[in-house]
Design an enzyme around this catalytic site. Structure first.
Site, PDB file in Angstrom:
ATOM      1  N   ASP A 180       0.642  -1.080   0.054  1.00 29.94           N
ATOM      2  CA  ASP A 180       0.076   0.130  -0.012  1.00 29.94           C
ATOM      3  C   ASP A 180       0.721   1.510   0.053  1.00 29.94           C
ATOM      4  OD1 ASP A 180      -1.262  -2.092   0.578  1.00 29.94           O
ATOM      5  OD2 ASP A 180      -2.766  -1.121   2.202  1.00 29.94           O
ATOM      6  N   GLU A 446       3.256  -8.818  11.954  1.00 25.09           N
ATOM      7  CA  GLU A 446       2.556  -8.231  10.789  1.00 25.09           C
ATOM      8  C   GLU A 446       3.690  -8.038   9.718  1.00 25.09           C
ATOM      9  OE1 GLU A 446      -0.281  -4.575   8.908  1.00 25.09           O
ATOM     10  OE2 GLU A 446       0.283  -4.563  10.951  1.00 25.09           O
TER      11      GLU A 446
END
Length: 479
Positions: A180, A446
């Site tokens: 992103d 993550e």
């Protein structure tokens, strides 16, 4: 070169715990707090790992996602859980308004989704899940039901998203390639006027440090692009947004999945030849359009570049797109596409290494990719514990901020697979060992600092657990 070692103690039990805690009964959320819905490529990676625990659960993971497919073939990047409070995630279903704004594109009437997509790794995931238990797969008709949906997904990408006219898939939003906040998007995003700060509230900052997340300016640009796409009815022929990019990672994953789809077709007695032909054509286009010998990896291509872009799309008007300014309609649309003025994005992102996944990639290019991965820019086996998401020497490198330098486990899983495919088993073994050790020591983070392995983002992240489990099984450890 470091030799492969057994998976660390506690890895498989920890991975199983994460996947069980994040399972909703029909799918696995990436993270209950930060990402409380179903994400497209997350579910593909999660199914690849959870097949070792329960092949049937892995099948259901993918079936739940495929059930939300739109009539035009797209698989949306989020499938929303109506039981989750609206304020828990932004942008949520009230923003995307898929059932109404996406009606013309065939959005589901009774399932709320986003309107953009993510990388097409799904056919590869379906094939690997089938291989985990072919009898269960056949008994439940898993491949027979998945195949037409996967084929429609690939047709959508080939038909609606060849916006550059050169045979490759284009993305219309930075969230679509999955990376992103990559510096590769800085130049294309610079032409986007952000949504005003008071018009939305970010929920991600409730669960992560602001220093780890995209800036408010970038987030405002993401919101503006998504809103414009929504307000255009999610129609790709009107995707005259300021952001229009060919990404090597997206296209490499499509090629790998096209090869997987050929194998699925053969297993079902269908014709595999069109999928093999499509994979070969995509590979040729990828090399022709995105390979940069001087950089030693594949570069993104900004289809706007600096000059005017003419768009001749079936189903809509011909538009002349000038950078970030308004599009000017020229005359009625036709079936021809003619986009001019694009150019390579001179940033070195990990997506440029992912074509290592491609079977049949020319040997000299594969060898150059390995040299680049192991060189100063990505540090594989040398300065970095895991391959970073962005150039270690790049001006925008940040080891902590989302996709601007941290190492991600799905990227490293893909590269480990690519190294094995192209005859680098020792390097693949060393990378696998590093991934497994870092997954445990980071608490299944993550993402992590590529140098130290320090945890960043949220913990107990589903694809980290799933892909670590997959690599542990490959290393000979019981799931």
């Amino acid at each position: 070169m470091t030799s492969a070692r057994p998976a660390p103690t506690g890895l498989t039990s920890g991975a199983r715990r994460v996947l069980q805690e994040n399972w909703t009964g029909s799918c696995t959320v990436p993270s209950p707090g930060l990402y409380p819905h179903q994400w497209s490529w997350d579910s593909a990676f999660i199914a690849i790992g959870s097949r070792h625990i329960s092949p049937r659960r892995a099948q259901r993971e993918l079936e739940t996602l495929l059930a939300a497919q739109w009539g035009d073939g797209r698989i949306p990047h989020i499938v929303f859980n109506p039981a989750v409070p609206p304020a828990a995630y932004f942008p949520g279903p009230d923003f995307w308004r898929s059932a109404t704004a996406g009606a013309a594109a065939g959005a589901p009437r009774h399932t709320e989704t986003s309107g953009i997509v993510q990388p097409p790794v799904h056919a590869l995931a379906c094939l690997l899940v089938h291989r985990a238990d072919p009898r269960s797969s056949a008994r439940h008709g898993f491949l027979a039901r998945a195949y037409p949906r996967l084929a429609a997904w690939h047709r959508y990408l080939g038909r609606a998203r060849d916006l550059g006219g050169g045979g490759l898939v284009s993305v219309v939003h930075p969230w679509e390639p999955g990376m992103d906040n990559s510096p590769c998007w800085d130049a294309p995003l610079a032409r986007v006027a952000p949504a005003p700060p008071g018009t939305f509230r970010r929920a991600d900052l409730d669960h992560g440090a602001a220093s780890d997340r995209p800036t408010d300016l970038d987030y405002g640009r993401y919101v503006r692009l998504a809103a414009d796409y929504r307000d255009g009815g999610y129609a790709d022929h009107t995707a005259g947004s300021a952001f229009l990019v060919e990404d090597p990672g997206v296209n490499a994953l499509l090629i790998a999945s096209e090869h997987a789809l050929a194998e699925i077709a053969a297993l079902l007695g269908a014709d595999a030849a069109p999928h093999r032909t499509r994979a070969a054509d995509l590979t040729a286009a990828l090399v022709d359009r995105l390979w940069d010998p001087a950089a030693g990896l594949f570069l993104c291509r900004d289809l706007h570049g600096g000059g005017p872009v003419r768009e001749l799309h079936g189903g809509g008007p011909v538009r002349e797109l000038h950078g970030g300014g308004p599009a000017r309609d020229l005359h009625g649309g036709g079936p021809v596409r003619d986009l001019h003025g694009g150019g390579p994005v001179r940033e070195l992102g990990a997506a440029g290494l992912l074509p290592l996944l491609v079977p049949g990639l020319p040997g000299d290019i594969a060898a150059a990719l390995v040299r680049t991965a192991c060189g100063d820019h990505f540090g594989l086996g040398r300065t970095a514990r895991l391959v970073p998401s962005y150039d270690l020497l790049g001006p925008a490198f940040d080891p902590a901020r989302y996709w601007r330098g941290p190492a991600w486990f799905n990227v490293n899983w893909l590269l480990e697979r690519g190294l094995r495919l192209h005859g680098e088993p020792e390097r693949a073994d060393a990378l696998r060992t590093a991934v497994l050790e870092t997954a445990v020591t980071s608490g299944f983070a993550e993402y992590v600092d590529p140098y130290t392995g320090e945890a960043r983002g949220t913990r107990d992240f589903s694809w980290t657990a799933a892909l670590a489990l997959d690599l542990a099984v490959a290393a000979g450890q019981e799931p």
